[in-house]
Design an enzyme around this catalytic site. Structure first.
Site, PDB file in Angstrom:
ATOM      1  N   ASP A  25       0.836  -1.209   0.000  1.00  0.00           N
ATOM      2  CA  ASP A  25       0.000   0.000   0.000  1.00  0.00           C
ATOM      3  C   ASP A  25       0.868   1.255   0.000  1.00  0.00           C
ATOM      4  O   ASP A  25       1.969   1.251   0.561  1.00  0.00           O
ATOM      5  CB  ASP A  25      -0.899  -0.048   1.247  1.00  0.00           C
ATOM      6  CG  ASP A  25      -2.104   0.858   1.128  1.00  0.00           C
ATOM      7  OD1 ASP A  25      -2.278   1.492   0.068  1.00  0.00           O
ATOM      8  OD2 ASP A  25      -2.861   0.941   2.102  1.00  0.00           O
ATOM      9  N   HIS A  42       2.722   3.209  -8.982  1.00  0.00           N
ATOM     10  CA  HIS A  42       2.510   1.767  -9.183  1.00  0.00           C
ATOM     11  C   HIS A  42       3.715   1.142  -9.894  1.00  0.00           C
ATOM     12  O   HIS A  42       4.103   0.017  -9.607  1.00  0.00           O
ATOM     13  CB  HIS A  42       1.232   1.519  -9.997  1.00  0.00           C
ATOM     14  CG  HIS A  42      -0.020   1.920  -9.267  1.00  0.00           C
ATOM     15  ND1 HIS A  42      -0.289   1.527  -7.974  1.00  0.00           N
ATOM     16  CD2 HIS A  42      -1.081   2.684  -9.646  1.00  0.00           C
ATOM     17  CE1 HIS A  42      -1.464   2.026  -7.588  1.00  0.00           C
ATOM     18  NE2 HIS A  42      -1.964   2.743  -8.594  1.00  0.00           N
ATOM     19  N   ASN A  73     -10.547  -2.906  -6.471  1.00  0.00           N
ATOM     20  CA  ASN A  73      -9.726  -1.965  -7.261  1.00  0.00           C
ATOM     21  C   ASN A  73     -10.355  -1.579  -8.608  1.00  0.00           C
ATOM     22  O   ASN A  73      -9.980  -0.576  -9.209  1.00  0.00           O
ATOM     23  CB  ASN A  73      -8.308  -2.510  -7.493  1.00  0.00           C
ATOM     24  CG  ASN A  73      -7.430  -2.444  -6.267  1.00  0.00           C
ATOM     25  OD1 ASN A  73      -6.488  -3.224  -6.118  1.00  0.00           O
ATOM     26  ND2 ASN A  73      -7.711  -1.522  -5.355  1.00  0.00           N
ATOM     27  N   ARG A 199      -5.344  -2.230   8.573  1.00  0.00           N
ATOM     28  CA  ARG A 199      -6.496  -3.080   8.207  1.00  0.00           C
ATOM     29  C   ARG A 199      -6.017  -4.267   7.378  1.00  0.00           C
ATOM     30  O   ARG A 199      -4.955  -4.207   6.765  1.00  0.00           O
ATOM     31  CB  ARG A 199      -7.454  -2.313   7.277  1.00  0.00           C
ATOM     32  CG  ARG A 199      -8.176  -1.161   7.827  1.00  0.00           C
ATOM     33  CD  ARG A 199      -9.147  -0.619   6.758  1.00  0.00           C
ATOM     34  NE  ARG A 199      -8.446  -0.015   5.639  1.00  0.00           N
ATOM     35  CZ  ARG A 199      -7.957   1.210   5.614  1.00  0.00           C
ATOM     36  NH1 ARG A 199      -8.062   1.983   6.679  1.00  0.00           N
ATOM     37  NH2 ARG A 199      -7.324   1.675   4.560  1.00  0.00           N
TER      38      ARG A 199
HETATM   39  C1  FPP Z   1      -1.981   0.283  -3.336  1.00  0.00           C
HETATM   40  O1  FPP Z   1      -1.479   1.565  -3.509  1.00  0.00           O
HETATM   41  C2  FPP Z   1      -1.566  -0.668  -4.341  1.00  0.00           C
HETATM   42  C3  FPP Z   1      -2.366  -1.219  -5.306  1.00  0.00           C
HETATM   43  C4  FPP Z   1      -3.747  -0.818  -5.558  1.00  0.00           C
HETATM   44  C5  FPP Z   1      -1.939  -2.280  -6.162  1.00  0.00           C
HETATM   45  C6  FPP Z   1      -0.533  -2.802  -5.990  1.00  0.00           C
HETATM   46  C7  FPP Z   1       0.143  -2.717  -7.274  1.00  0.00           C
HETATM   47  C8  FPP Z   1       1.492  -2.697  -7.448  1.00  0.00           C
HETATM   48  C9  FPP Z   1       2.477  -2.830  -6.397  1.00  0.00           C
HETATM   49  C10 FPP Z   1       2.071  -2.478  -8.796  1.00  0.00           C
HETATM   50  C11 FPP Z   1       1.680  -3.388  -9.791  1.00  0.00           C
HETATM   51  C12 FPP Z   1       1.904  -4.817  -9.448  1.00  0.00           C
HETATM   52  C13 FPP Z   1       2.029  -5.706 -10.377  1.00  0.00           C
HETATM   53  C14 FPP Z   1       2.184  -7.141 -10.046  1.00  0.00           C
HETATM   54  C15 FPP Z   1       2.072  -5.285 -11.756  1.00  0.00           C
HETATM   55  P1  FPP Z   1      -2.527   2.753  -3.508  1.00  0.00           P
HETATM   56  O2  FPP Z   1      -2.743   3.167  -4.913  1.00  0.00           O
HETATM   57  O3  FPP Z   1      -3.770   2.363  -2.789  1.00  0.00           O
HETATM   58  O4  FPP Z   1      -1.753   3.847  -2.721  1.00  0.00           O
HETATM   59  P2  FPP Z   1      -2.415   5.077  -1.918  1.00  0.00           P
HETATM   60  O5  FPP Z   1      -3.211   4.477  -0.783  1.00  0.00           O
HETATM   61  O6  FPP Z   1      -1.217   5.835  -1.451  1.00  0.00           O
HETATM   62  O7  FPP Z   1      -3.256   5.842  -2.894  1.00  0.00           O
END
Ligand code: FPP
Length: 245
Positions: A25, A42, A73, A199
């Site tokens: 996260d 990402h 998502n 969480r």
């Molecule tokens: C949360 O960060 C992360 C995700 C929604 C997805 C995880 C994805 C990756 C690590 C990259 C892609 C992975 C692969 C395997 C291609 P967030 O966007 O919720 O962060 P924030 O809470 O700071 O907005």
């Protein structure tokens, strides 16, 4: 190319967690802090995943399971979802090329049906190419939700009962575990969540009943070998009782 960078510390493999599950996260906040578009966060997150999984494998950890795309998502903007899909496809193609001859086995859990045909094909290819690799299994949870997984398992068991293959009185915890996406792996010993959120967010709900939980404020793209070592050290300092004394 050497697969794993040499770990600085040696650990007794018998004491290490066998299975570490990670909620990656903070990618969005990492990008925001740098005035970059979210997708750059990402992208940096995907790099962190490659680094951490290699390092964990070198350390002797057998299973890493990461929450790469949840059933929730899909609610993000079309732009972010399509950016994540193209990163996912790149990741899977790279994994096929880089890891085919190495010791990393890639697995996917979740319901892939909602992904494009190209992604679904690539998932099958990378799972097939890496299936005999033994050092570490990296499982990507894709279109995954813990409740969704339980519904899927309940339906499968109900069908077996309806077909007369399972006696309802024989259903126990093992029956449920066998019908989960994770039927062939041990439950996570340790769950790591980055970015300060406290969480589980519908992640591996059944499997984490006795897992140790580790939370850190570090944002996922900044989570490196040193941070991973800190999480393992925290785990090793805990005493696990599994409900006993
Ligand atoms: C949360 O960060 C992360 C995700 C929604 C997805 C995880 C994805 C990756 C690590 C990259 C892609 C992975 C692969 C395997 C291609 P967030 O966007 O919720 O962060 P924030 O809470 O700071 O907005």
């Amino acid at each position: 190319m050497a697969l794993f960078r040499k770990a600085k510390k040696e650990y007794d493999k018998a004491l290490l967690p066998k299975h570490v599950a990670i909620i990656m996260d903070g990618n969005g906040r990492w990008a925001k802090k740098r005035s970059l578009p979210r997708i750059m966060g990402h992208r940096a997150g995907a790099d962190a995943l490659r680094r951490v999984s290699r390092f964990a494998g070198h350390m002797g950890i057998e299973y890493i399971t990461v929450y790469a795309f949840s059933t929730e998502n899909w609610k993000r903007s079309d732009e972010e979802v399509s950016g994540l899909m193209s990163l996912l496809l790149d990741y899977l193609k790279n994994a096929e090329k880089e890891l085919g001859g190495d010791e990393v086995r890639i697995r996917v859990i979740g319901d892939p049906a909602r992904f494009s045909d190209e992604i679904q094909q690539q998932i099958k290819r990378v799972e097939a190419v890496t299936k005999d690799n033994k050092a570490v299994t990296v499982t990507l949870a894709l279109n995954y939700g813990g409740r969704d997984e339980l519904v899927h398992a309940v339906k499968a068991i109900a069908k077996e009962v309806q077909d007369g293959k399972t006696d309802p009185d024989s259903i126990d915890e093992k029956t449920v575990s066998r019908h989960l996406y994770t039927y062939d792996m041990p439950d996570p010993d340790l769950v790591i969540r980055t970015s300060g959120e406290l969480r589980l967010s519908n992640y591996l709900l059944w499997q984490t009943s006795y897992s140790e939980l580790y939370f850190t404020d570090t944002l996922w793209p900044d989570f490196d070998e040193k941070e991973f070592t800190k999480a393992i050290d925290a785990y090793l300092s805990r005493s696990r009782r599994f409900g006993g004394r």
